[in-house]
Motif scaffolding. Sequence first.
Motif, PDB file in Angstrom:
ATOM      1  N   GLY A  91       2.870  -1.107  -1.355  1.00 32.95           N
ATOM      2  CA  GLY A  91       2.032  -1.796  -2.325  1.00 32.95           C
ATOM      3  C   GLY A  91       2.361  -1.424  -3.756  1.00 32.95           C
ATOM      4  O   GLY A  91       2.481  -2.300  -4.627  1.00 32.95           O
ATOM      5  N   ALA A  92       2.521  -0.127  -4.029  1.00 32.72           N
ATOM      6  CA  ALA A  92       2.814   0.318  -5.398  1.00 32.72           C
ATOM      7  C   ALA A  92       4.165  -0.221  -5.870  1.00 32.72           C
ATOM      8  O   ALA A  92       4.292  -0.718  -6.996  1.00 32.72           O
ATOM      9  N   LEU A  93       5.176  -0.151  -5.016  1.00 36.15           N
ATOM     10  CA  LEU A  93       6.508  -0.627  -5.404  1.00 36.15           C
ATOM     11  C   LEU A  93       6.565  -2.145  -5.504  1.00 36.15           C
ATOM     12  O   LEU A  93       7.238  -2.699  -6.375  1.00 36.15           O
ATOM     13  N   LEU A  94       5.829  -2.827  -4.625  1.00 33.51           N
ATOM     14  CA  LEU A  94       5.774  -4.286  -4.698  1.00 33.51           C
ATOM     15  C   LEU A  94       5.073  -4.719  -5.995  1.00 33.51           C
ATOM     16  O   LEU A  94       5.494  -5.675  -6.654  1.00 33.51           O
ATOM     17  N   GLY A  95       4.010  -4.008  -6.366  1.00 35.63           N
ATOM     18  CA  GLY A  95       3.329  -4.298  -7.619  1.00 35.63           C
ATOM     19  C   GLY A  95       4.284  -4.178  -8.803  1.00 35.63           C
ATOM     20  O   GLY A  95       4.303  -5.035  -9.693  1.00 35.63           O
ATOM     21  N   ASP A 135       5.505  -7.163 -11.193  1.00 33.96           N
ATOM     22  CA  ASP A 135       4.848  -6.951 -12.483  1.00 33.96           C
ATOM     23  C   ASP A 135       3.365  -7.295 -12.380  1.00 33.96           C
ATOM     24  O   ASP A 135       2.783  -7.934 -13.258  1.00 33.96           O
ATOM     25  N   TRP A 136       2.765  -6.897 -11.248  1.00 34.72           N
ATOM     26  CA  TRP A 136       1.349  -7.070 -10.988  1.00 34.72           C
ATOM     27  C   TRP A 136       0.698  -5.695 -10.935  1.00 34.72           C
ATOM     28  O   TRP A 136       1.356  -4.687 -10.648  1.00 34.72           O
ATOM     29  N   THR A 137      -0.592  -5.640 -11.150  1.00 34.44           N
ATOM     30  CA  THR A 137      -1.337  -4.389 -11.045  1.00 34.44           C
ATOM     31  C   THR A 137      -1.404  -3.949  -9.583  1.00 34.44           C
ATOM     32  O   THR A 137      -1.644  -4.764  -8.692  1.00 34.44           O
ATOM     33  N   PHE A 138      -1.206  -2.667  -9.348  1.00 37.32           N
ATOM     34  CA  PHE A 138      -1.411  -2.113  -8.009  1.00 37.32           C
ATOM     35  C   PHE A 138      -2.758  -1.407  -7.978  1.00 37.32           C
ATOM     36  O   PHE A 138      -3.089  -0.621  -8.877  1.00 37.32           O
ATOM     37  N   VAL A 139      -3.544  -1.686  -6.937  1.00 39.92           N
ATOM     38  CA  VAL A 139      -4.846  -1.054  -6.746  1.00 39.92           C
ATOM     39  C   VAL A 139      -4.831  -0.310  -5.415  1.00 39.92           C
ATOM     40  O   VAL A 139      -4.573  -0.900  -4.362  1.00 39.92           O
ATOM     41  N   GLU A 140      -5.095   0.984  -5.469  1.00 36.04           N
ATOM     42  CA  GLU A 140      -5.166   1.823  -4.266  1.00 36.04           C
ATOM     43  C   GLU A 140      -6.559   1.690  -3.664  1.00 36.04           C
ATOM     44  O   GLU A 140      -7.551   2.153  -4.243  1.00 36.04           O
ATOM     45  N   GLY A 141      -6.630   1.032  -2.520  1.00 38.54           N
ATOM     46  CA  GLY A 141      -7.917   0.771  -1.887  1.00 38.54           C
ATOM     47  C   GLY A 141      -8.708   2.020  -1.541  1.00 38.54           C
ATOM     48  O   GLY A 141      -9.946   2.027  -1.647  1.00 38.54           O
ATOM     49  N   ASP A 142      -8.015   3.104  -1.157  1.00 45.91           N
ATOM     50  CA  ASP A 142      -8.714   4.337  -0.784  1.00 45.91           C
ATOM     51  C   ASP A 142      -9.524   4.909  -1.942  1.00 45.91           C
ATOM     52  O   ASP A 142     -10.508   5.610  -1.730  1.00 45.91           O
ATOM     53  N   ALA A 143      -9.114   4.608  -3.181  1.00 44.55           N
ATOM     54  CA  ALA A 143      -9.824   5.135  -4.347  1.00 44.55           C
ATOM     55  C   ALA A 143     -11.229   4.543  -4.481  1.00 44.55           C
ATOM     56  O   ALA A 143     -12.054   5.076  -5.224  1.00 44.55           O
ATOM     57  N   PHE A 144     -11.505   3.456  -3.757  1.00 43.77           N
ATOM     58  CA  PHE A 144     -12.805   2.794  -3.852  1.00 43.77           C
ATOM     59  C   PHE A 144     -13.786   3.250  -2.766  1.00 43.77           C
ATOM     60  O   PHE A 144     -14.919   2.785  -2.740  1.00 43.77           O
ATOM     61  N   HIS A 145     -13.334   4.133  -1.871  1.00 39.48           N
ATOM     62  CA  HIS A 145     -14.250   4.682  -0.870  1.00 39.48           C
ATOM     63  C   HIS A 145     -15.269   5.582  -1.555  1.00 39.48           C
ATOM     64  O   HIS A 145     -14.955   6.275  -2.533  1.00 39.48           O
ATOM     65  N   ILE A 180      -2.899  -8.453  -0.325  1.00 34.45           N
ATOM     66  CA  ILE A 180      -3.314  -7.174   0.253  1.00 34.45           C
ATOM     67  C   ILE A 180      -2.221  -6.706   1.197  1.00 34.45           C
ATOM     68  O   ILE A 180      -1.782  -7.451   2.080  1.00 34.45           O
ATOM     69  N   VAL A 181      -1.774  -5.471   0.993  1.00 31.05           N
ATOM     70  CA  VAL A 181      -0.854  -4.837   1.930  1.00 31.05           C
ATOM     71  C   VAL A 181      -1.745  -4.088   2.913  1.00 31.05           C
ATOM     72  O   VAL A 181      -2.449  -3.147   2.537  1.00 31.05           O
ATOM     73  N   MET A 182      -1.746  -4.538   4.161  1.00 30.65           N
ATOM     74  CA  MET A 182      -2.696  -4.047   5.160  1.00 30.65           C
ATOM     75  C   MET A 182      -1.998  -3.361   6.327  1.00 30.65           C
ATOM     76  O   MET A 182      -0.803  -3.535   6.539  1.00 30.65           O
ATOM     77  N   GLY A 183      -2.788  -2.617   7.089  1.00 31.41           N
ATOM     78  CA  GLY A 183      -2.290  -1.967   8.296  1.00 31.41           C
ATOM     79  C   GLY A 183      -3.028  -0.661   8.522  1.00 31.41           C
ATOM     80  O   GLY A 183      -3.826  -0.224   7.690  1.00 31.41           O
ATOM     81  N   VAL A 184      -2.733  -0.056   9.641  1.00 34.75           N
ATOM     82  CA  VAL A 184      -3.370   1.216   9.974  1.00 34.75           C
ATOM     83  C   VAL A 184      -2.870   2.306   9.040  1.00 34.75           C
ATOM     84  O   VAL A 184      -1.850   2.149   8.353  1.00 34.75           O
ATOM     85  N   SER A 185      -3.557   3.415   9.027  1.00 35.89           N
ATOM     86  CA  SER A 185      -3.115   4.555   8.231  1.00 35.89           C
ATOM     87  C   SER A 185      -1.733   4.984   8.723  1.00 35.89           C
ATOM     88  O   SER A 185      -1.469   5.017   9.924  1.00 35.89           O
ATOM     89  N   ARG A 206      -8.903  -9.238 -11.011  1.00 35.86           N
ATOM     90  CA  ARG A 206      -7.489  -9.104 -11.392  1.00 35.86           C
ATOM     91  C   ARG A 206      -6.582 -10.230 -10.885  1.00 35.86           C
ATOM     92  O   ARG A 206      -5.400 -10.274 -11.225  1.00 35.86           O
ATOM     93  N   ALA A 207      -7.099 -11.124 -10.065  1.00 35.81           N
ATOM     94  CA  ALA A 207      -6.248 -12.099  -9.359  1.00 35.81           C
ATOM     95  C   ALA A 207      -5.452 -13.012 -10.279  1.00 35.81           C
ATOM     96  O   ALA A 207      -4.307 -13.352  -9.979  1.00 35.81           O
ATOM     97  N   ALA A 208      -6.023 -13.429 -11.392  1.00 36.64           N
ATOM     98  CA  ALA A 208      -5.314 -14.371 -12.270  1.00 36.64           C
ATOM     99  C   ALA A 208      -4.049 -13.762 -12.857  1.00 36.64           C
ATOM    100  O   ALA A 208      -3.064 -14.462 -13.089  1.00 36.64           O
ATOM    101  N   ASP A 209      -4.067 -12.455 -13.090  1.00 34.25           N
ATOM    102  CA  ASP A 209      -2.911 -11.787 -13.696  1.00 34.25           C
ATOM    103  C   ASP A 209      -1.957 -11.179 -12.675  1.00 34.25           C
ATOM    104  O   ASP A 209      -0.881 -10.719 -13.046  1.00 34.25           O
ATOM    105  N   GLY A 210      -2.358 -11.155 -11.416  1.00 31.26           N
ATOM    106  CA  GLY A 210      -1.516 -10.608 -10.360  1.00 31.26           C
ATOM    107  C   GLY A 210      -1.973  -9.230  -9.935  1.00 31.26           C
ATOM    108  O   GLY A 210      -2.095  -8.320 -10.759  1.00 31.26           O
TER     109      GLY A 210
END
Length: 193
Positions: free
Chosen positions: A38-42, A46-56, A25-30, A89-93
Amino acid sequence: MHAQTSSASRAAEPVQRPRPARAVIVMGVSGSGKSTVGALLGQRQDWTFVEGDAFHSAANHAKMHAGVPLTDEDRASWLEALGLELARRAADGVVLSCSALKQAYRQQLRVHVPGLTFIWLEVGRDAAYRRVAGRGDRHFFPATLIDSQFDTLEPPHGETGVLRLDSEQPLEALLAHAAAWLRDQRNPPGARS
């Protein structure tokens, strides 16, 4: 004779072991740069990037857009949804962007993925305000909520599996450091390959 051949064949087959979790998890304040890093690290991992804000929920988005800080109750179902997505998604990254401001929030996420790691993008209040204000209407989160983010933040000092990075450093340096740290987390010194 046939039994011996059969046993030898079975012995030569690779043993299927569960793959270790590959989740961060890439964490921190807004305004700390979670989504960008997070997107570039993903991509780099070669791992999936998930945007946490999309789950609000729509209600949470509306509340923040109106300049009202979220409560623990507002965040509870959001964190649960994120935990389930991480586990799936953890097993695949997977790299997830999530503020994860309180220790209790981080613990709730760790329950879903044992060994979950965090990259904390630490940022100064002024820099966070400038970044969020610079988004204009392109984002639901207003700069007026920056103070509430810092008031809520419980820095993850002393927690295991956390890398602290100064988010005001150049992006490429952040990505290189994060990728090297994740590599070290998967292959600690003395580990057998």
